[in-house]
Enzyme design. Structure first.
Site, PDB file in Angstrom:
ATOM      1  N   ILE A   8       0.710  -1.121   0.012  1.00 26.95           N
ATOM      2  CA  ILE A   8      -0.172  -0.016  -0.083  1.00 26.95           C
ATOM      3  C   ILE A   8       1.007   1.085  -0.112  1.00 26.95           C
ATOM      4  CG2 ILE A   8      -0.393   0.103   2.526  1.00 26.95           C
ATOM      5  CD1 ILE A   8      -3.490   0.552   1.332  1.00 26.95           C
ATOM      6  N   GLN A  30       8.737  -8.131  -5.747  1.00 27.09           N
ATOM      7  CA  GLN A  30       9.078  -9.522  -5.979  1.00 27.09           C
ATOM      8  C   GLN A  30       7.859 -10.424  -6.040  1.00 27.09           C
ATOM      9  OE1 GLN A  30      11.568 -10.019  -2.371  1.00 27.09           O
ATOM     10  NE2 GLN A  30       9.671 -10.184  -0.961  1.00 27.09           N
ATOM     11  N   VAL A 163      14.338  -7.186  -6.205  1.00 26.38           N
ATOM     12  CA  VAL A 163      15.588  -6.311  -6.102  1.00 26.38           C
ATOM     13  C   VAL A 163      16.745  -7.037  -5.207  1.00 26.38           C
ATOM     14  CG1 VAL A 163      16.676  -3.755  -5.207  1.00 26.38           C
ATOM     15  CG2 VAL A 163      14.458  -4.071  -6.310  1.00 26.38           C
ATOM     16  N   HIS A 214       1.462 -11.030  14.324  1.00 25.38           N
ATOM     17  CA  HIS A 214       0.260 -10.304  15.070  1.00 25.38           C
ATOM     18  C   HIS A 214      -0.815 -11.260  14.779  1.00 25.38           C
ATOM     19  CE1 HIS A 214      -3.169  -7.929  15.792  1.00 25.38           C
ATOM     20  NE2 HIS A 214      -3.180  -7.421  14.230  1.00 25.38           N
ATOM     21  N   TYR A 251      -8.841  -5.839  19.035  1.00 22.89           N
ATOM     22  CA  TYR A 251      -9.654  -4.998  18.068  1.00 22.89           C
ATOM     23  C   TYR A 251     -10.707  -6.040  17.404  1.00 22.89           C
ATOM     24  CZ  TYR A 251      -6.186  -5.904  14.460  1.00 22.89           C
ATOM     25  OH  TYR A 251      -5.552  -6.587  13.598  1.00 22.89           O
ATOM     26  N   VAL A 340       5.070   1.559   8.148  1.00 28.64           N
ATOM     27  CA  VAL A 340       3.854   2.542   7.895  1.00 28.64           C
ATOM     28  C   VAL A 340       2.775   1.378   7.842  1.00 28.64           C
ATOM     29  CG1 VAL A 340       2.610   4.145   6.416  1.00 28.64           C
ATOM     30  CG2 VAL A 340       5.101   4.142   6.592  1.00 28.64           C
ATOM     31  N   TRP A 341       1.498   2.099   8.831  1.00 23.36           N
ATOM     32  CA  TRP A 341       0.327   1.134   8.879  1.00 23.36           C
ATOM     33  C   TRP A 341      -0.488   1.586   7.801  1.00 23.36           C
ATOM     34  CZ3 TRP A 341      -2.198   0.838  14.112  1.00 23.36           C
ATOM     35  CH2 TRP A 341      -1.219   0.155  15.023  1.00 23.36           C
ATOM     36  N   ASP A 528      16.849  25.146  17.170  1.00 25.54           N
ATOM     37  CA  ASP A 528      17.601  26.382  17.780  1.00 25.54           C
ATOM     38  C   ASP A 528      18.834  25.770  18.287  1.00 25.54           C
ATOM     39  OD1 ASP A 528      16.234  25.124  19.793  1.00 25.54           O
ATOM     40  OD2 ASP A 528      15.718  26.785  20.860  1.00 25.54           O
ATOM     41  N   GLU A 623      27.480  27.108  31.630  1.00 26.43           N
ATOM     42  CA  GLU A 623      27.549  25.641  31.352  1.00 26.43           C
ATOM     43  C   GLU A 623      29.101  25.367  31.171  1.00 26.43           C
ATOM     44  OE1 GLU A 623      25.636  25.450  27.379  1.00 26.43           O
ATOM     45  OE2 GLU A 623      23.734  25.521  28.268  1.00 26.43           O
TER      46      GLU A 623
HETATM   47  P1  FAD Z   1       3.763  -4.270   2.464  1.00 26.00           P
HETATM   48  O1  FAD Z   1       2.491  -4.525   2.062  1.00 26.00           O
HETATM   49  O2  FAD Z   1       4.455  -5.585   3.121  1.00 26.00           O
HETATM   50  O3  FAD Z   1       4.598  -4.026   0.973  1.00 26.00           O
HETATM   51  C1  FAD Z   1       6.080  -4.300   0.760  1.00 26.00           C
HETATM   52  C2  FAD Z   1       6.205  -5.010  -0.547  1.00 26.00           C
HETATM   53  O4  FAD Z   1       7.659  -5.017  -0.753  1.00 26.00           O
HETATM   54  C3  FAD Z   1       5.921  -6.511  -0.587  1.00 26.00           C
HETATM   55  O5  FAD Z   1       4.863  -6.347  -1.586  1.00 26.00           O
HETATM   56  C4  FAD Z   1       7.074  -7.264  -0.911  1.00 26.00           C
HETATM   57  O6  FAD Z   1       6.980  -8.204  -1.854  1.00 26.00           O
HETATM   58  C5  FAD Z   1       7.867  -6.000  -1.595  1.00 26.00           C
HETATM   59  N1  FAD Z   1       9.276  -6.336  -1.406  1.00 26.00           N
HETATM   60  C6  FAD Z   1      10.149  -6.434  -0.276  1.00 26.00           C
HETATM   61  N2  FAD Z   1      11.368  -6.656  -0.608  1.00 26.00           N
HETATM   62  C7  FAD Z   1      11.370  -6.761  -2.104  1.00 26.00           C
HETATM   63  C8  FAD Z   1      12.549  -6.725  -2.954  1.00 26.00           C
HETATM   64  N3  FAD Z   1      13.907  -7.033  -2.618  1.00 26.00           N
HETATM   65  N4  FAD Z   1      12.452  -6.740  -4.213  1.00 26.00           N
HETATM   66  C9  FAD Z   1      11.123  -6.397  -4.573  1.00 26.00           C
HETATM   67  N5  FAD Z   1       9.930  -6.347  -3.789  1.00 26.00           N
HETATM   68  C10 FAD Z   1      10.337  -6.419  -2.529  1.00 26.00           C
HETATM   69  N6  FAD Z   1      -2.533  -1.572   9.650  1.00 26.00           N
HETATM   70  C11 FAD Z   1      -3.775  -0.740   9.826  1.00 26.00           C
HETATM   71  O7  FAD Z   1      -3.558   0.629   9.671  1.00 26.00           O
HETATM   72  N7  FAD Z   1      -4.856  -1.149  10.141  1.00 26.00           N
HETATM   73  C12 FAD Z   1      -5.100  -2.514  10.575  1.00 26.00           C
HETATM   74  O8  FAD Z   1      -6.073  -2.939  10.885  1.00 26.00           O
HETATM   75  C13 FAD Z   1      -4.022  -3.340  10.362  1.00 26.00           C
HETATM   76  N8  FAD Z   1      -3.946  -4.688  10.721  1.00 26.00           N
HETATM   77  C14 FAD Z   1      -3.139  -5.667  10.362  1.00 26.00           C
HETATM   78  C15 FAD Z   1      -3.482  -6.887  10.682  1.00 26.00           C
HETATM   79  C16 FAD Z   1      -2.488  -7.813  10.411  1.00 26.00           C
HETATM   80  C17 FAD Z   1      -2.614  -9.023  10.309  1.00 26.00           C
HETATM   81  C18 FAD Z   1      -1.232  -7.572   9.779  1.00 26.00           C
HETATM   82  C19 FAD Z   1      -0.148  -8.292   9.491  1.00 26.00           C
HETATM   83  C20 FAD Z   1      -0.780  -6.282   9.649  1.00 26.00           C
HETATM   84  C21 FAD Z   1      -1.997  -5.364  10.057  1.00 26.00           C
HETATM   85  N9  FAD Z   1      -1.782  -3.724   9.724  1.00 26.00           N
HETATM   86  C22 FAD Z   1      -2.640  -3.020   9.888  1.00 26.00           C
HETATM   87  C23 FAD Z   1      -0.255  -3.297   9.353  1.00 26.00           C
HETATM   88  C24 FAD Z   1      -0.322  -3.096   7.867  1.00 26.00           C
HETATM   89  O9  FAD Z   1      -0.684  -4.223   7.256  1.00 26.00           O
HETATM   90  C25 FAD Z   1       1.185  -2.749   7.353  1.00 26.00           C
HETATM   91  O10 FAD Z   1       1.838  -1.811   8.323  1.00 26.00           O
HETATM   92  C26 FAD Z   1       1.205  -2.191   6.038  1.00 26.00           C
HETATM   93  O11 FAD Z   1       0.508  -3.257   5.179  1.00 26.00           O
HETATM   94  C27 FAD Z   1       2.460  -2.032   5.400  1.00 26.00           C
HETATM   95  O12 FAD Z   1       2.502  -1.632   4.127  1.00 26.00           O
HETATM   96  P2  FAD Z   1       4.040  -1.557   3.153  1.00 26.00           P
HETATM   97  O13 FAD Z   1       3.300  -1.386   2.092  1.00 26.00           O
HETATM   98  O14 FAD Z   1       4.811  -0.946   3.827  1.00 26.00           O
HETATM   99  O15 FAD Z   1       4.462  -3.154   3.337  1.00 26.00           O
HETATM  100  N1  THG Z   2      22.512  25.316  25.929  1.00 24.64           N
HETATM  101  C1  THG Z   2      23.312  25.092  24.857  1.00 24.64           C
HETATM  102  N2  THG Z   2      22.877  24.666  23.642  1.00 24.64           N
HETATM  103  C2  THG Z   2      21.471  24.519  23.376  1.00 24.64           C
HETATM  104  C3  THG Z   2      20.495  24.759  24.670  1.00 24.64           C
HETATM  105  C4  THG Z   2      20.986  25.010  25.877  1.00 24.64           C
HETATM  106  N3  THG Z   2      20.692  24.146  22.264  1.00 24.64           N
HETATM  107  C5  THG Z   2      19.451  23.520  22.133  1.00 24.64           C
HETATM  108  C6  THG Z   2      18.751  24.256  23.104  1.00 24.64           C
HETATM  109  N4  THG Z   2      19.059  24.250  24.527  1.00 24.64           N
HETATM  110  C7  THG Z   2      18.568  25.605  22.658  1.00 24.64           C
HETATM  111  N5  THG Z   2      17.665  26.372  23.290  1.00 24.64           N
HETATM  112  C8  THG Z   2      17.767  27.728  24.095  1.00 24.64           C
HETATM  113  C9  THG Z   2      16.875  28.503  24.370  1.00 24.64           C
HETATM  114  C10 THG Z   2      17.362  29.602  24.836  1.00 24.64           C
HETATM  115  C11 THG Z   2      18.501  30.133  25.283  1.00 24.64           C
HETATM  116  C12 THG Z   2      19.352  29.293  25.171  1.00 24.64           C
HETATM  117  C13 THG Z   2      19.261  27.851  24.334  1.00 24.64           C
HETATM  118  C14 THG Z   2      18.644  31.294  25.683  1.00 24.64           C
HETATM  119  N6  THG Z   2      17.772  32.283  24.963  1.00 24.64           N
HETATM  120  C15 THG Z   2      18.335  33.922  25.444  1.00 24.64           C
HETATM  121  C16 THG Z   2      17.075  34.690  25.671  1.00 24.64           C
HETATM  122  O1  THG Z   2      16.130  34.407  24.982  1.00 24.64           O
HETATM  123  O2  THG Z   2      17.017  35.397  26.309  1.00 24.64           O
HETATM  124  C17 THG Z   2      19.041  34.351  24.153  1.00 24.64           C
HETATM  125  C18 THG Z   2      19.390  35.819  24.151  1.00 24.64           C
HETATM  126  C19 THG Z   2      20.316  36.136  23.337  1.00 24.64           C
HETATM  127  O3  THG Z   2      20.001  35.915  22.180  1.00 24.64           O
HETATM  128  O4  THG Z   2      21.293  36.832  23.541  1.00 24.64           O
HETATM  129  O5  THG Z   2      19.553  31.715  26.449  1.00 24.64           O
HETATM  130  O6  THG Z   2      20.481  25.128  26.949  1.00 24.64           O
HETATM  131  N7  THG Z   2      24.553  25.418  25.042  1.00 24.64           N
END
Ligand code: FAD
Ligand code: THG
Length: 788
Positions: A8, A30, A163, A214, A251, A340-341, A528, A623
């Site tokens: 899907i 495949q 593949v 599952h 479910y 991905v579901w 930031d 710091e």
């Molecule tokens: P897939 O459908 O597995 O597709 C991957 C494809 O890649 C396959 O067709 C495979 O043949 C191909 N492939 C892999 N390797 C290669 C290669 N080397 N070369 C070529 N082709 C390749 N999700 C929900 O959201 N709701 C539900 O109710 C739910 N119920 C579920 C119930 C069951 C019993 C199961 C098993 C799963 C359920 N899921 C549900 C989860 C959901 O089915 C999957 O997360 C989703 O189908 C994944 O999709 P996909 O396309 O990523 O993978």
């Molecule tokens: N310390 C250091 N790096 C960081 C953080 C930290 N990086 C990620 C995260 N935390 C960044 N977030 C902030 C948020 C606010 C400030 C610093 C990091 C801060 N702000 C002043 C103010 O808003 O007043 C800036 C003032 C100015 O620009 O002069 O101090 O914690 N190393």
């Protein structure tokens, strides 16, 4: 472009790409037909949209909307029920998330549950949560319709093509090889679902997912078993909402006269991706027995209908339950859309297509980004154990602060032994053990000043957090800042590179520290940073996580060197009005008169440090960074000198409260790449007179919302984040971060709200609490503390 996998996800992506004019798409599988080889082939297709994560809910909303439009979705509603008080409360929390993320829903009582789903034993149920727009996707049909649309626009699908290799040249993808053919391509997207790790191996990329079984089973005829009850017919069964009974990990949906039952209650059954031979394993009936008993308990007519058959279906689990989306950090052109579901399939495909075609998805994807993991989180044992645990917890009521229990500890700072000795209560972040508070501080008299809070907000909390915050503002405290991601950016091109990548001016003298933003091409805030210029060509970057490293690495030219120095170094935030006095009691070469936002190298007795005069908690101090080997020495030196001043060690609980009092944002919670600096209240870090990545788009952006500081009237209603905010009775926004401000006595929440909104209500477990917009920052707006 080649997509690997016609499940899907591959089909939805082919549709979204070709819709954007990207028609040179070849999808290889495949298997012999669409959605035939993998998880999509037998997924029952239940779509419950509500998720704690905003972007996951957005993926699901788009999937519902799209599949409804394409005629492959049956909008029969979703019903989640509670059989315990804990679950009932959690459903109210889930109703909050749905509201925050724009999905209409309501909480209902047991009578209404029974009326909507007459098979359910009313007496077992305490209440429910109804989402009218949920329902059933038809996965195979959805794959076919989307594939057909793509084919009409020029895409090709080729089956029986496994593949076996990804070809590269000059550090880029050039195509794939199957067992029989070669397909040149400058972009390859792996949509291989649970086979993702096998594809990843072909390009040296760890794909941290685990295929797991599952169980899904079909009952006998429930219509007959219901004994001709007027309320139950094949037609009525088909109209009943899909049902979740999370207290029993179950479910349900209907299949004609039968019900399908999905179960997560069994032991985790992982399998290595390379060992998968088909998309399902034989049914292990003994594993299903407790689930069956629980199903019969809820739906008594199942006893009569009986169990017909079942299977152990395989699909992907990850260590944090989120998908894996993005580009290989070391091989441009190789993309991944895995784990991905069905629920999120179309939404993910849309985001991926935007990302690949436009360079930037509309939604914030940081929590699904392939590059979000730390190296230690890619170890096979870690991925296996945490993915299994995630399977076990899939329907559990999880507190936002609840850490995974195992494998722990993994990463410990050099202060770990000292912290344990002080009775640290640790939570986990990016693999690090991070003190939340210290039991040694239980005897502080300030503990008595801290107001009580509700049961939920009391988890992973202690009034000691409040005492630590109060002492930080009164005296001085040591915070372990080691887990903060640190990068060294150096080389002849370092200044030019950082100038181009960030919004503030870094062309300052060595010794300057600058708060600055990383923007993406649309002008959204990617991160930031605080950047210290250590010398002409060396900068120390305080970052938010691995995504910053990946982003900078991706853009860095050859004359710039990037190094993650986090693990080899450590940091103590020494903060509080007595921080200077403390340092001056130690023989040192630190110039303690140097001002706010400066950096210097110095010795604190025997320990060489890099000292940055800044503070996320809004107090005087530094710091103090040193190498990991000297960490314990640094800790002991400061600790001993601080004894007479009443120094304490303080944890994350105090830290969060102090930063919110000061109005400092936390990237990922308060703002993401969906927000521009101005609406996030960070315009002060943008230099208009300078060119930087994202500037052009930023100049054109408009906004009608604002990250707003709120105070909550009731001091005991401490909210946790993600709650919906109402204005004049209507939901208008959501809470990003929240904490009680111990030193201001204000109960604080930040929220995204329309501009100009003042009096609001926050919904918390189904109750509305009053809050109002406040002038920020709430603490020390004149910066007397910091500049002191
Ligand atoms: P897939 O459908 O597995 O597709 C991957 C494809 O890649 C396959 O067709 C495979 O043949 C191909 N492939 C892999 N390797 C290669 C290669 N080397 N070369 C070529 N082709 C390749 N999700 C929900 O959201 N709701 C539900 O109710 C739910 N119920 C579920 C119930 C069951 C019993 C199961 C098993 C799963 C359920 N899921 C549900 C989860 C959901 O089915 C999957 O997360 C989703 O189908 C994944 O999709 P996909 O396309 O990523 O993978
Ligand atoms: N310390 C250091 N790096 C960081 C953080 C930290 N990086 C990620 C995260 N935390 C960044 N977030 C902030 C948020 C606010 C400030 C610093 C990091 C801060 N702000 C002043 C103010 O808003 O007043 C800036 C003032 C100015 O620009 O002069 O101090 O914690 N190393």
């Amino acid at each position: 472009m080649v997509l690997v996998g016609a499940g899907i996800v591959g089909c939805a992506l082919a549709d979204e790409l070709t819709e954007r004019g990207f028609t040179d798409v070849t999808v290889l599988d495949q298997a012999q037909w669409l959605a035939a080889g993998g998880s999509s082939s037998h997924a029952p297709g239940l779509v419950f949209q509500t998720n704690s994560c905003r972007s996951m809910t957005a993926f699901a909303r788009y999937t519902v909307e799209k599949y409804t439009g394409l005629g492959c979705f049956d909008q029969i509603g979703g019903l989640e029920i509670a059989t315990t008080e804990t679950r009932l409360a959690d459903l109210a929390r889930r109703h909050g998330w749905a509201t925050s993320w724009g999905v209409e829903s309501r909480l209902i009582d047991a009578d209404e549950v029974a009326a909507l789903h007459p098979l359910v034993d009313r007496d077992k149920v305490l209440g429910g949560f109804l989402i009218p727009s949920d329902g059933l996707a038809k996965p195979v049909l959805a794959a076919e319709i989307q594939a057909r649309r793509a084919i009409e626009r020029g895409a090709r699908f080729e089956f029986g093509q496994k593949v076996v290799a990804v070809e590269t040249a000059g550090g880029r993808v050039t195509g794939v090889r199957t067992e029989t053919d070669s397909y040149p391509a400058d972009i390859v997207v792996s949509c291989a679902g649970m086979w993702g790790p096998v594809l990843g191996e072909m390009v040296g990329l760890t794909i941290p997912l685990v295929p797991m079984a599952h169980q899904y089973a079909f009952t006998g005829d429930v219509v007959a078993a219901a004994g001709g009850s007027a309320a139950i017919s094949t037609e009525s069964l088909a109209r009943q909402p899909i049902l979740r009974h999370q207290d029993a990990d179950l479910y349900f949906r209907s299949h004609g006269e039968a019900l399908g039952i999905g179960a997560y209650g069994h032991r985790p059954m992982p399998i290595a991706a390379r060992d998968i031979t088909g998309s399902e394993e034989p049914f292990t009936k003994e594993d299903f027995e407790p689930s069956w008993d629980a199903a019969v308990e809820l739906i008594p007519s199942l006893a009569e209908a009986g169990l017909d058959r079942g299977f152990n279906g395989l699909f992907s689990f990850t260590s944090d339950g989120m998908p894996l989306l993005g580009e290989h950090p070391g091989l441009p052109g190789f993309w991944v859309a895995e784990a991905v579901w069905i629920t999120h399939s179309a939404g993910v495909a849309k985001a991926m297509a935007e990302w690949i075609v436009d360079g930037q998805p509309e939604l914030d994807l940081h929590s699904s980004d392939l590059n979000r993991f730390e190296q230690v989180q890619l170890a096979p044992d870690y991925v296996l154990e945490r993915s299994c645990q995630n399977f076990v917890e899939v329907y559990d009521v999880l507190h936002p602060l609840q850490p995974m229990e195992s494998p722990r500890p993994i990463r410990t700072s050099p202060f770990y032994e000292r912290q344990k000795a002080l009775g640290a209560f640790f939570l986990e972040a990016s693999g690090w053990e991070r003190p939340h508070w210290y039991e040694a501080n239980a005897s502080l008299p300030e503990v008595a000043e801290v107001p009580e809070r509700g049961e939920w907000a009391s988890r992973y909390w202690s009034p000691i957090c409040g005492a630590e915050a109060l002492v930080t503002r009164k005296r001085v405290a040591m915070f372990d800042m080691t887990p903060l991601k640190r990068l060294e950016v150096s080389g002849p091109g370092a200044l030019e590179f950082l100038q181009r990548m960030t919004t503030n001016n870094l062309n300052r003298k060595p010794g300057a520290v600058v708060y600055t933003l990383l923007l993406d091409e649309t002008g959204g805030v990617r991160s930031d940073l605080t950047i210290a210029r250590l010398d002409h060509t060396t900068f120390q970057v305080g970052a938010n996580g691995n995504l910053d490293l990946a982003w900078l690495t991706k853009h860095a030219p050859d004359d710039v060197f990037l190094r993650d120095i986090t693990a080899g170094t450590c940091c103590i935030g020494l903060w509080g009005p007595l921080a200077r006095d403390l340092v001056e009691r130690i023989p040192n070469t630190l110039d303690t008169a140097k001002g706010y936002f400066t950096g210097q190298k110095a010795f604190i007795k025997n320990v060489p440090v890099t000292a940055l005069r800044l503070s996320y908690v809004g107090e005087l101090g530094w710091e103090l960074y040193t190498t990991a080997d000297l960490g314990p020495k640094l800790w002991d030196t400061l600790w001993e000198a601080g004894q007479e001043l009443g120094v304490i060690a303080a944890g994350r609980g105090a830290f969060t409260s102090l930063r919110l009092e000061k109005g400092y944002r936390s990237w990922g919670a308060d703002m993401t790449d969906e927000h521009d600096p101005f609406e996030a209240g960070l315009g002060f870090a943008v230099r208009k007179d300078k060119d930087f990545l994202g500037k052009e788009a930023l100049d054109k952006r408009t906004s009608d919302k604002k990250l707003t500081c709120l105070t909550i009237d009731d001091p005991h209603s401490v909210v946790m984040g993600s709650e919906p905010v109402y204005h004049q009775g209507k939901p208008v926004g959501y809470v990003t971060s929240a904490a009680y401000g111990y030193t201001t006595g204000l109960n604080i929440a930040y929220a995204w709200l329309p501009e100009g909104v003042d009096e609001v209500e926050i919904e918390y477990f189904g109750e509305r609490v009053k809050a109002r917009a406040a002038q920020e920052p709430l603490f020390d707006p004149e910066m007397k503390r910091l500049r002191g």
